[in-house]
Design a protein around this motif. Sequence first.
Motif, PDB file in Angstrom:
ATOM      1  N   ASP A 245      -8.393  -4.879  -9.123  1.00 58.74           N
ATOM      2  CA  ASP A 245      -8.200  -4.951  -7.678  1.00 58.74           C
ATOM      3  C   ASP A 245      -7.825  -6.382  -7.283  1.00 58.74           C
ATOM      4  O   ASP A 245      -8.610  -7.309  -7.453  1.00 58.74           O
TER       5      ASP A 245
ATOM      6  N   ASN B 231     -12.324  -7.378  -9.996  1.00 59.60           N
ATOM      7  CA  ASN B 231     -11.815  -8.008  -8.783  1.00 59.60           C
ATOM      8  C   ASN B 231     -11.161  -9.352  -9.112  1.00 59.60           C
ATOM      9  O   ASN B 231     -11.827 -10.269  -9.605  1.00 59.60           O
TER      10      ASN B 231
ATOM     11  N   ILE C  38      -7.693   1.890  -0.976  1.00 59.78           N
ATOM     12  CA  ILE C  38      -9.031   1.643  -1.508  1.00 59.78           C
ATOM     13  C   ILE C  38     -10.009   2.704  -1.012  1.00 59.78           C
ATOM     14  O   ILE C  38     -10.861   3.194  -1.780  1.00 59.78           O
TER      15      ILE C  38
ATOM     16  N   SER D 176      -5.593   3.194  -9.602  1.00 58.50           N
ATOM     17  CA  SER D 176      -5.436   2.304  -8.458  1.00 58.50           C
ATOM     18  C   SER D 176      -5.502   3.048  -7.137  1.00 58.50           C
ATOM     19  O   SER D 176      -5.608   2.430  -6.079  1.00 58.50           O
TER      20      SER D 176
END
Length: 308
Positions: A72, A99, A81, A43
Amino acid sequence: MSALVLDDVSAEQTDTIRALEAESIQIIREVVAEFDRPALLFSGGKDSAVLLHLALKAMTPAPLPITLLHVDTGHNLPEVIDFRDRIVAEHGLDLVVANVEDWIADGRLQERPDGTRNPLQTVPLLDTVNERRFDALLGGARRDEDRARAKERIFSVRDAFGGWDPRRQRPELWQVYNGRHAPGEHTRVFPISNWTELDVWHYIDIESVELPSIYYAHERPVWLRDGMWMTPGPWGQPAEGDELLVKTVRYRTVGDGSCTGAVESTAATIDEIIAEISVSRLTERGATRADDRLTEAAMEDRKREGYF
């Protein structure tokens, strides 16, 4: 005399960290040896950065035979990010991004009334595991973070629906790990399970592990909610009556911006952070993660559903 004592403590701490490092590297190598399609959850947070550092070290000089996976939420802080993408590019790694917004757009998920997307990660995670046929997922969870994580073994088999049953935990005597799983099942693996937050920071110090800038003290607009300093973003703004202030803060953990808060801190160096958390009575999740405050069993309930 005091300088000598400090040196002795430092040497003892270093020995402890190196022993933890050796254990983690052994676990990562076991995964590569036992499984065909392992993935590492990355992450951009401190634990996943340490885990990636360990994995690269475990495989050196060979390239990393593990795919990186990030679910995400679309509500992550931009500094994290940016860091994630830069580290992946620098090491030439394979990153798969699931996503959450894609699942919302096609109707497989719906936004929650409270706006947080952290609980929405489970479905994209399980869908991606099935689609990519990952048979092992390495994650940076640690036992000191939460009581539910303290129950879990280092090798944790999940059923065909990704669910976790604490009654199916396998013994792990003498560091012997059992990764056997039936078709459709997969194994979650936690190489730094035995580490503490303080161990992680000592390792970051010893190994010069790079982290996103938000882990260090910086100025940021924030407002107070439920004892946590929240920052505005696409995930939400202050409610009527909330006062937006500029504070010197840092993050102890990173996640969905709607439920992850900062702490007031002037700790701008690793030594200052180590001194700060050495006297803290709260884990980083307990101090800054609203999603873990929903119920006493919030983490365990989500793990049973397939959450990491």
